[in-house]
Structures are given as C-alpha cells and as structure tokens.
Design a protein around this motif. Sequence first.
Motif, PDB file in Angstrom:
ATOM      1  N   ASN A   1       0.829  -1.211   0.000  1.00 33.48           N
ATOM      2  CA  ASN A   1       0.000   0.000   0.000  1.00 33.48           C
ATOM      3  C   ASN A   1       0.860   1.256   0.000  1.00 33.48           C
ATOM      4  OD1 ASN A   1      -2.363  -1.486   0.003  1.00 33.48           O
ATOM      5  ND2 ASN A   1      -2.542  -1.489   2.243  1.00 33.48           N
ATOM      6  N   LEU A   2       1.933   1.241   0.796  1.00 29.97           N
ATOM      7  CA  LEU A   2       2.811   2.414   0.850  1.00 29.97           C
ATOM      8  C   LEU A   2       3.545   2.593  -0.477  1.00 29.97           C
ATOM      9  CD1 LEU A   2       4.054   4.750   2.343  1.00 29.97           C
ATOM     10  CD2 LEU A   2       5.687   3.176   3.404  1.00 29.97           C
ATOM     11  N   LEU A   3       4.013   1.494  -1.052  1.00 29.54           N
ATOM     12  CA  LEU A   3       4.698   1.583  -2.345  1.00 29.54           C
ATOM     13  C   LEU A   3       3.781   2.131  -3.437  1.00 29.54           C
ATOM     14  CD1 LEU A   3       6.778  -1.733  -2.451  1.00 29.54           C
ATOM     15  CD2 LEU A   3       7.692   0.586  -2.577  1.00 29.54           C
ATOM     16  N   ASN A   4       2.557   1.660  -3.464  1.00 29.91           N
ATOM     17  CA  ASN A   4       1.600   2.159  -4.462  1.00 29.91           C
ATOM     18  C   ASN A   4       1.303   3.641  -4.257  1.00 29.91           C
ATOM     19  OD1 ASN A   4       0.986  -0.035  -6.213  1.00 29.91           O
ATOM     20  ND2 ASN A   4      -0.131  -1.029  -4.541  1.00 29.91           N
ATOM     21  N   LEU A   5       1.214   4.064  -3.014  1.00 31.86           N
ATOM     22  CA  LEU A   5       0.981   5.474  -2.715  1.00 31.86           C
ATOM     23  C   LEU A   5       2.156   6.327  -3.195  1.00 31.86           C
ATOM     24  CD1 LEU A   5      -0.726   7.678  -1.339  1.00 31.86           C
ATOM     25  CD2 LEU A   5       0.478   7.135   0.806  1.00 31.86           C
ATOM     26  N   ILE A   6       3.361   5.867  -2.904  1.00 29.69           N
ATOM     27  CA  ILE A   6       4.569   6.595  -3.339  1.00 29.69           C
ATOM     28  C   ILE A   6       4.621   6.661  -4.863  1.00 29.69           C
ATOM     29  CG2 ILE A   6       7.091   6.466  -3.424  1.00 29.69           C
ATOM     30  CD1 ILE A   6       6.964   5.236  -0.589  1.00 29.69           C
ATOM     31  N   LYS A   7       4.345   5.531  -5.506  1.00 26.65           N
ATOM     32  CA  LYS A   7       4.382   5.496  -6.976  1.00 26.65           C
ATOM     33  C   LYS A   7       3.346   6.451  -7.577  1.00 26.65           C
ATOM     34  CE  LYS A   7       3.873   2.422 -10.938  1.00 26.65           C
ATOM     35  NZ  LYS A   7       3.573   1.037 -11.398  1.00 26.65           N
ATOM     36  N   ASN A   8       2.140   6.469  -7.024  1.00 26.89           N
ATOM     37  CA  ASN A   8       1.100   7.381  -7.528  1.00 26.89           C
ATOM     38  C   ASN A   8       1.517   8.843  -7.384  1.00 26.89           C
ATOM     39  OD1 ASN A   8      -0.596   5.281  -8.225  1.00 26.89           O
ATOM     40  ND2 ASN A   8      -1.686   5.274  -6.267  1.00 26.89           N
ATOM     41  N   ASN A   9       2.120   9.174  -6.254  1.00 28.12           N
ATOM     42  CA  ASN A   9       2.586  10.551  -6.052  1.00 28.12           C
ATOM     43  C   ASN A   9       3.688  10.920  -7.036  1.00 28.12           C
ATOM     44  OD1 ASN A   9       0.840  11.136  -3.919  1.00 28.12           O
ATOM     45  ND2 ASN A   9       2.247  10.359  -2.359  1.00 28.12           N
ATOM     46  N   LEU A  10       4.573   9.973  -7.297  1.00 28.76           N
ATOM     47  CA  LEU A  10       5.656  10.215  -8.260  1.00 28.76           C
ATOM     48  C   LEU A  10       5.103  10.435  -9.667  1.00 28.76           C
ATOM     49  CD1 LEU A  10       8.186   7.542  -7.008  1.00 28.76           C
ATOM     50  CD2 LEU A  10       8.585  10.007  -7.016  1.00 28.76           C
ATOM     51  N   GLU A  11       4.123   9.646 -10.038  1.00 28.53           N
ATOM     52  CA  GLU A  11       3.541   9.773 -11.373  1.00 28.53           C
ATOM     53  C   GLU A  11       2.810  11.105 -11.537  1.00 28.53           C
ATOM     54  OE1 GLU A  11       1.313   6.155 -11.565  1.00 28.53           O
ATOM     55  OE2 GLU A  11       2.944   5.059 -12.567  1.00 28.53           O
ATOM     56  N   LYS A  12       2.171  11.578 -10.465  1.00 30.49           N
ATOM     57  CA  LYS A  12       1.522  12.895 -10.507  1.00 30.49           C
ATOM     58  C   LYS A  12       2.557  14.007 -10.677  1.00 30.49           C
ATOM     59  CE  LYS A  12      -2.478  11.580  -7.652  1.00 30.49           C
ATOM     60  NZ  LYS A  12      -3.108  11.731  -6.314  1.00 30.49           N
ATOM     61  N   LEU A  13       3.674  13.891  -9.958  1.00 29.52           N
ATOM     62  CA  LEU A  13       4.753  14.870 -10.098  1.00 29.52           C
ATOM     63  C   LEU A  13       5.311  14.881 -11.526  1.00 29.52           C
ATOM     64  CD1 LEU A  13       6.798  14.325  -6.800  1.00 29.52           C
ATOM     65  CD2 LEU A  13       5.437  16.344  -7.396  1.00 29.52           C
ATOM     66  N   LYS A  14       5.471  13.708 -12.073  1.00 29.76           N
ATOM     67  CA  LYS A  14       6.010  13.592 -13.430  1.00 29.76           C
ATOM     68  C   LYS A  14       5.092  14.269 -14.447  1.00 29.76           C
ATOM     69  CE  LYS A  14       7.492  10.175 -16.851  1.00 29.76           C
ATOM     70  NZ  LYS A  14       7.686   8.725 -17.131  1.00 29.76           N
ATOM     71  N   ILE A  15       3.792  14.063 -14.306  1.00 27.97           N
ATOM     72  CA  ILE A  15       2.822  14.694 -15.227  1.00 27.97           C
ATOM     73  C   ILE A  15       2.909  16.210 -15.134  1.00 27.97           C
ATOM     74  CG2 ILE A  15       0.357  15.034 -15.645  1.00 27.97           C
ATOM     75  CD1 ILE A  15      -0.046  12.082 -14.803  1.00 27.97           C
ATOM     76  N   LYS A  16       3.009  16.724 -13.925  1.00 30.40           N
ATOM     77  CA  LYS A  16       3.114  18.172 -13.748  1.00 30.40           C
ATOM     78  C   LYS A  16       4.383  18.730 -14.385  1.00 30.40           C
ATOM     79  CE  LYS A  16       0.326  18.812  -9.561  1.00 30.40           C
ATOM     80  NZ  LYS A  16       0.313  19.310  -8.165  1.00 30.40           N
ATOM     81  N   LEU A  17       5.487  17.998 -14.218  1.00 33.36           N
ATOM     82  CA  LEU A  17       6.753  18.447 -14.792  1.00 33.36           C
ATOM     83  C   LEU A  17       6.705  18.462 -16.318  1.00 33.36           C
ATOM     84  CD1 LEU A  17       9.324  16.673 -12.448  1.00 33.36           C
ATOM     85  CD2 LEU A  17       9.077  19.133 -12.750  1.00 33.36           C
ATOM     86  N   THR A  18       6.158  17.405 -16.894  1.00 36.02           N
ATOM     87  CA  THR A  18       6.095  17.331 -18.352  1.00 36.02           C
ATOM     88  C   THR A  18       5.164  18.385 -18.934  1.00 36.02           C
ATOM     89  OG1 THR A  18       4.417  15.591 -18.152  1.00 36.02           O
ATOM     90  CG2 THR A  18       6.698  14.892 -18.453  1.00 36.02           C
ATOM     91  N   LYS A  19       4.199  18.845 -18.126  1.00 34.40           N
ATOM     92  CA  LYS A  19       3.279  19.895 -18.577  1.00 34.40           C
ATOM     93  C   LYS A  19       3.728  21.284 -18.127  1.00 34.40           C
ATOM     94  CE  LYS A  19      -0.919  17.046 -18.759  1.00 34.40           C
ATOM     95  NZ  LYS A  19      -2.296  16.877 -18.226  1.00 34.40           N
ATOM     96  N   ASN A  20       4.898  21.342 -17.444  1.00 33.28           N
ATOM     97  CA  ASN A  20       5.434  22.610 -16.927  1.00 33.28           C
ATOM     98  C   ASN A  20       4.470  23.306 -15.968  1.00 33.28           C
ATOM     99  OD1 ASN A  20       8.000  22.664 -18.244  1.00 33.28           O
ATOM    100  ND2 ASN A  20       6.935  23.142 -20.159  1.00 33.28           N
ATOM    101  N   GLU A  21       3.756  22.509 -15.193  1.00 35.82           N
ATOM    102  CA  GLU A  21       2.835  23.089 -14.213  1.00 35.82           C
ATOM    103  C   GLU A  21       3.570  23.425 -12.915  1.00 35.82           C
ATOM    104  OE1 GLU A  21      -0.371  20.399 -13.610  1.00 35.82           O
ATOM    105  OE2 GLU A  21      -1.090  20.489 -15.681  1.00 35.82           O
ATOM    106  N   GLN A  22       3.018  24.344 -12.176  1.00 37.96           N
ATOM    107  CA  GLN A  22       3.609  24.758 -10.901  1.00 37.96           C
ATOM    108  C   GLN A  22       3.519  23.629  -9.882  1.00 37.96           C
ATOM    109  OE1 GLN A  22       5.101  27.745 -10.488  1.00 37.96           O
ATOM    110  NE2 GLN A  22       5.768  27.146  -8.439  1.00 37.96           N
ATOM    111  N   ILE A  23       4.630  23.408  -9.163  1.00 38.59           N
ATOM    112  CA  ILE A  23       4.652  22.364  -8.134  1.00 38.59           C
ATOM    113  C   ILE A  23       4.861  23.002  -6.774  1.00 38.59           C
ATOM    114  CG2 ILE A  23       5.887  20.336  -7.277  1.00 38.59           C
ATOM    115  CD1 ILE A  23       6.559  19.680 -10.172  1.00 38.59           C
TER     116      ILE A  23
END
Length: 576
Positions: A554-576
């Motif tokens: 559960n913790l690994l899946n949570l970490i992975k989901n957060n990482l994937e959200k960060l990646k999407i924001k970066l690729t779209k040049n959104e504010q983090i």
Amino acid sequence: MANLEQTINDLLQSLKSLPLDFTQLNAIENKIQTKQFNLVVIGQFKRGKSTLINALIGKDILPSSVLPLTSIVTIINFGEQKAVVCFKDGLCKTIELSDISFFVTEKYNPNNKLNVEYVEVFYPAEFLKNSVRIIDTPGIGSVYEHNSDCSYQFLPKADASLFVLSPDPPITQAEIEFLKDASKYIDKFFFLLNKIDNFKPSELREIIDFNSSILENLFSKKVYIIPISAKLALEAKLEANQQKQQQSNIQELYDRLEEFIKKEQSNVFWVSIINNIIRYTDMQLNFFKINLASLSMSKAKLEEKIKVFEDSLVKLEVDDYIYWLENKTKGVINVLDEDIDDLKKNQLPKLTAKINDYFNTLKISSTSMLNEQLKTYLQEQIEEIFSAFLQSENQKIGKLIGEIYNNLTAKVNTLIDSIIKTAEEVFEVKLSKLAQTKQLTEKSEFYFLIKEQPGALNIMGDFFKSKMPLFLGKKIIYKSIGERSIELFDRHCGRLRFDFVKRIKETSEKFKFEVENKLAQSIDAIKNILNAALKKQNDVQRQQEINKIESYTNLLNLIKNNLEKLKIKLTKNEQI
C-alpha cells in the motif's frame, strides 16, 4: 524547485522505512545532492562522438581514430584541468590528459585488460559550468561488442542524450534497436547528423529526410535533426576560424543546448530522477506480489504448486538453445574458412607476381641490401593485403556474431517469458514484471596482430647476409622468393584463422554461460520467494507476514502514484 526536491526527498525517506535493498536509492540521493546532469553522447562507432565532445569543450582531449576506438566510458566535468582513471578494484590515479588514450582505447587497452571502470576528465570549459557533465560512451554496433554493452549499461544514468548520426551510412538497425531501449530511460534526445562537410547539400537533405522518417516512426512524434561537422567545429575552436565555425553549423547546436539548459534542463533532470524511483518501486512491488500469492496458500498446497512448477521447467528444453548456439558457431567458422580460401585464391597469385616484378626492377649492389629491400617490400605487401582483409572480415564476422547474439537474446527472453507464464499459471498470479529480461552482457571481441616478431620476415636467412657475391646470391634468392612468399602468406592465414576461431569459440562459451546464468536467475528469483513462504509454519505466521506485505505494498503504491503525478506536472510545466 525547492518544494519539488523536498517532496522527492520525503518520498525517498518513506521508501527507506521499508525493508528493502537501498543500494539504488542511495545512488539516486547522491545524484539529487550533487545536481549533476548527465548529457550522454551516444551513437554507432565512427560517427564522430569524441570529435564532437572535443568541439563542445574547445580542446582536443579525447582520442579519435579511423578504427573503432573507445572501449571505456569517459566523463568530462567542469574543473581544474586534469584526468583521473578509476579501476574496477576501486583504486583511482591522476594521469596526464595526453595519456587518456592508453586507458580508453582498444589499441592500447584491448578488451579492457587494465580493468578500467571509467576515466574522469576535468576541464574549465564554459559549456560545463551549469552542473552539466558530458559522458562519452563506447560506440554501439562495433565489432568490439563489449563497447555496445558498456553503452547499454550506462543508460539508467543518462538524463539527456546527444545521439550522433552520420551520412555514411544512414541510421542502422543497431541504432534503432538501441534507441528503443534508450527511450525507456531518456526523455530528451538531440539528434545530430555529423560529417556534413563530406556531402553535397542535396545529398544531405535526402539523408536527413530518410533518418527523420525512421525516427518519427519510432518515437511517434516530430523529430528534428541538426546537421553539423564536428571536425570543422573543432578546427574552428582551435584556430579561432569564423569561416569554419559557420561551415560546421555547430552554432545551431550551441543555441539549442543553451535554450535547453535555461528552460528544460531542470525539468528533465527531475523527470529522470522520478523515472528511476518509479522503476525501483515497480521492482519491489513485483517481489511483494509473488510473496502474497505464495503466503496465501497452505503449506501443502504450496508444496504441490512448487512441484508442478519444477516439473514444468523440465519441459522447457533449455538444451535445444545450447545446441542451436553450437551449430550457429560452427556456421560462422565455416564462413571464415571459405573467406580465407578465397583470400588465398585471389591474393596469393597477385603477391607472388608483385614480388617477382619488384625483384626484377631492383638495382642493388650487394646481397645484404637485396635482402633488406625484399624483406621490407614483402612486409609492406603482406600488411596491405591482410589489413584490408581484416577490416572487412572483422565487420563480417562481427555482424554474424551480432546476429547470433540478437537471436539468442530473443530466444532467452522468450524462454524467460515461458518461465514467468508457467509461474503465473501454476500460482494464479500476474508476474510479468518479476524477472526483467535484460540483454546478455558478454558479446564478441576480435583483435589480430599483423606485425611479425623481429626477424620472422627475414626472407633469405642469415646466410644471405654474408659477403656472397651478388651474382650468386641473386640467382638463389630469385629461385626461392616465390616459395618463401607462399610460406609467409600461409603462415599469416593460419595465425589469422587460429585467432578468429579462438575468439568465436570463446564468445560462444560466454553466450552459453549467459544463457544458463540468466535462466537460473529467473528461476531462482521465484524459488527463493516460494521457499521463504514454506518456512512460515502456521496460519498465524502466514497472516502476520501477509499483513506486513500488504502494508508495504500500500505504501509503495501510494509513493508510486505521487511520483507519477509529479512527473505529469513536470512534463506539462505546471507549478509544483
């Protein structure tokens, strides 16, 4: 980016709270601390990568040659001018910049006999100031296949890549296959077409269009190729020559890299970091997944499943793959023998004719001088014939070995897939990512010494170095020279065949070992987990372990989901 860095560090600390192997995480943390951006220069051998790097840093530091050259990764950093060579035993020593070639080239360090891990160069180049370091990788597709292996192994460390092509030839299948793998690790590529000074504009346009169409089909997006001449760019830097600078078109590359560093480098760096962490979490999730499947069974059922799994492995017929490899190896040796026979048939008559013609044109006053002249001439002719043959045969045999390698890798990967599929069916769980099918790490290497040992080419022997009258010595020499030329030619053919056959067989043995090793790793990875589950003797133990693993998952899946959200924001040049 401070918030982003803190967020990623927090996620890393969460990962470190789990009972995992932290080796990869430590490397990621170190990269975050140093902010070191790896710009990796990749391409097929002889595309001009080293010359391009020398042009970028403005100094002729890295060696270049007309033959496949670099066998060691070279890292170029900003700093006070020096070079450091690091060996596989962990020791490092400072060397002169002029001595780099003794450690990174096949000529001086064939098959990395010095056990060099990498060479690090420090130079105060303007281009390197922004925490950018340039990585010069060995050429892919070389007859020295360990060069390609080294380039593959460096991919996970790359953040962006300069991928160097040239018109001679256009993009090859080896480059396409490499790009397929490289794109799994690298999001940003700069594609360059080098050596434009050797072709007409109309020819270059045709080549660029052809390469672009291949790359766009591969990446499913528009690809831009920058045409350059690294040779002219380096000369322009060293000579402060503006005309050559313009002719090289290197300024377009400088401008694009500068724009990238200003606008994209940071995002690309963090996307690379995130990708590495996601790969790590995926690997750990797979191991936990099979753990859960095995723990959910009773001991009796698990033992039954293990027996079925092991029985299924027997039916995979691994020996068929070894037999296939042995037959293919014999086929390559047969091709070599045919080519050597053709060499004798075509070149030996020409050699004897040349020696006789040269003999008849000599105006020599002594037997010893005649001896030396003929020895030198025959040496030159032998080297010319065998150098040309070796260059073409190296390519031909290397290509055949490469095809065997690629086919064998595909067969091994298929076999590993069968093992995974068997485990899926037996244990009723999805395990497709449990064993990653990597490519074999050992390939072929070829090296042949043409130069004879001192004295071996003494055509007439010591007797004819005496004061024998020329009119007697010349008659005897003329009578024996054809026979000696044939003998010497045959000797070279024999040495060449011995060398090639030895290396082909050594390569085959390495392939065989790799096949068996990769299969054993895949099977053992599953068996180790299953045997660990067997040690849980009662339902309480099993349930406790299941509860722990579910919480980890559960913790690994949570970490992975957060990482994937960060990646999407970066690729779209959104504010983090």
